[in-house]
Enzyme design. Sequence first.
Site, PDB file in Angstrom:
ATOM      1  N   LYS A  37       0.839  -1.202   0.000  1.00 64.34           N
ATOM      2  CA  LYS A  37       0.000   0.000   0.000  1.00 64.34           C
ATOM      3  C   LYS A  37       0.878   1.257   0.000  1.00 64.34           C
ATOM      4  CE  LYS A  37      -0.374  -0.451   5.013  1.00 64.34           C
ATOM      5  NZ  LYS A  37      -1.200  -1.033   6.098  1.00 64.34           N
ATOM      6  N   TYR A 258      17.654  28.777  11.580  1.00 59.17           N
ATOM      7  CA  TYR A 258      16.608  29.676  12.080  1.00 59.17           C
ATOM      8  C   TYR A 258      16.492  29.592  13.587  1.00 59.17           C
ATOM      9  CZ  TYR A 258      14.906  29.680   7.225  1.00 59.17           C
ATOM     10  OH  TYR A 258      14.787  29.798   5.882  1.00 59.17           O
TER      11      TYR A 258
HETATM   12  C1  LIG Z   1      -0.523  -1.923   6.880  1.00 54.65           C
HETATM   13  C2  LIG Z   1      -1.074  -3.251   7.270  1.00 54.65           C
HETATM   14  C3  LIG Z   1      -0.233  -4.363   7.317  1.00 54.65           C
HETATM   15  C4  LIG Z   1       1.276  -4.264   7.216  1.00 54.65           C
HETATM   16  O1  LIG Z   1       1.754  -3.675   8.402  1.00 54.65           O
HETATM   17  P1  LIG Z   1       3.333  -3.515   8.684  1.00 54.65           P
HETATM   18  O2  LIG Z   1       3.407  -3.012  10.083  1.00 54.65           O
HETATM   19  O3  LIG Z   1       3.828  -2.500   7.722  1.00 54.65           O
HETATM   20  O4  LIG Z   1       3.951  -4.833   8.478  1.00 54.65           O
HETATM   21  C5  LIG Z   1      -0.812  -5.611   7.523  1.00 54.65           C
HETATM   22  N1  LIG Z   1      -2.156  -5.740   7.708  1.00 54.65           N
HETATM   23  C6  LIG Z   1      -2.990  -4.671   7.693  1.00 54.65           C
HETATM   24  C7  LIG Z   1      -4.437  -4.881   7.907  1.00 54.65           C
HETATM   25  C8  LIG Z   1      -2.473  -3.397   7.490  1.00 54.65           C
HETATM   26  O5  LIG Z   1      -3.289  -2.332   7.506  1.00 54.65           O
END
Ligand SMILES: *Cc1c(COP(=O)(O)O)cnc(C)c1O
Length: 367
Positions: A37, A258
Site C-alpha cells: 500500500k 533559524y
Molecule cells: C498496513 C497493514 C499491514 C502491514 O503492516 P506492517 O506493520 O507495515 O507490516 C498488515 N495488515 C494490515 C491490515 C495493514 O493495515
Amino acid sequence: MAPSSRARLSIDLDALAHNYHAIAAEAAGAETAPVVKADGYGLSAGPIARRLWAEGARTFFVARLAEGEALRRELDHRAARILVLDGFTAECGPRLCASDLMPVLNSVEQVAAAIAFAAGLDAPLPCALQADTGMNRQGLAPGQAQALAGSGGLAGLTVDLVMSHLGSGAIPDHPRNRQQLAAFREIRALFPAAQASLAASAGAFLGPDYRFDLVRPGISLYGGGPTERPDPRLRAVARLEAPILDIRQLSAGDYVGYGTTIQTDHATRVALVGAGYADGVIRASRRSGQAWAAGALRRLYIVDMDLTVVDLGDGEAAPGDMVELLGPHALLDDLAHAAGSIAHECLVRLSSRAQRIYLGSEATQTA
Ligand SMILES: *Cc1c(COP(=O)(O)O)cnc(C)c1O
C-alpha cells in the site's frame, strides 16, 4: 554546484528479496503476502511487487481501490491475488471486478453492499473478512462475525480469507497479543474453509501461534524492524544520500539555522548537505538524528527546507562528497525514533524530488 547536487534515493531490490525470504523463513509454513500500500511504502509499488512476484509472492495487499488497479497494471496482469484493505462500497464493485481485486470487508455495511452487488453476478464474489479482535480500528465485531457465519448471511460471497490485525505486535510481551490471538482463534473457527491471517510484520516474528495460513508483512520487507528497532535479520532497502554543498567552521555557542534553539557546544566543522523536506528528510529528526558522513555516524544539527547541517567533528570531507541520511548506516528505525515517528511514516515521506535509482533486477536473482 555540480549538476549532481540532487539527492539520490537508491532502492535495493536485492535487499528487498533478502527481507522477503527472511520473513518467509520466520513464518515457515505460512504464505508470505506482501503489503504494498501507499505505493510500496513510498518506494514504488510496481518494481517492488514485480521483484516480490519473481521471488514467489502471489498475494498482495493495498489500501485503496486505485492502488489495486494500478498494481494490477504494474504486475502486467499476472495472476496475483490483490486484496484491497479499504473494503467495499456499492460504487467500487464494478471496478473491483474489472481489475480482479478482492475486497477486505470490514463492517456489516460493507458486507451488505457486497452481497447486494454479488446478487447481480454469475459467480460468487470472492472476498476477505476482517474481524476486530481488540485493535478497535477496522473490522467486524466478533459478535457480528458470528452472526454472519451462523445465519448463512454471506449469500453470494465466498470468504477466501478471514483476518484480523494486532495492535501491540511490536511489543512481544504485551498481554494484548495473547488476548487478540484467543479472540481470533474463535473467529477463524467460524470460517473453516477460509485461509486465516493475523500477523503483519511484527506478528510474523511473534512465533508459530501467530502465523496461521498467511502473514502480511509491510514495513519489514522494506527494512523496518518488527519491534520498531533496527533488526540485524533485515537489510536496508531505501538509501537516501545527498551531496555536501559547503563546509563551515563554527565556534562554540554559535546558533545554527533559524531561531535560537540549536546551538553548538563546541567549536566544530559542519557540512551543509543538499537535502530537505522535499527529499523526505523530516525536520523533527534533528532532535537526535544522525547521518553517515566521512565514515561515521554524525549528529544532525538542523533540517531546513532544502538544507541539512551535519556535524563533521574530526571527519575529513569535501564539497561534493555524499552523505547518507537514511540507509544501511543511518538506520530507518533510528531515524524514525529521532523524529518521534515510526519507520512507516519516514519511508512514505521519501518524495519524488530525490533522483530514484533501482539496484538489482526486477527478475529473481536466484532462479
Ligand atoms: C498496513 C497493514 C499491514 C502491514 O503492516 P506492517 O506493520 O507495515 O507490516 C498488515 N495488515 C494490515 C491490515 C495493514 O493495515
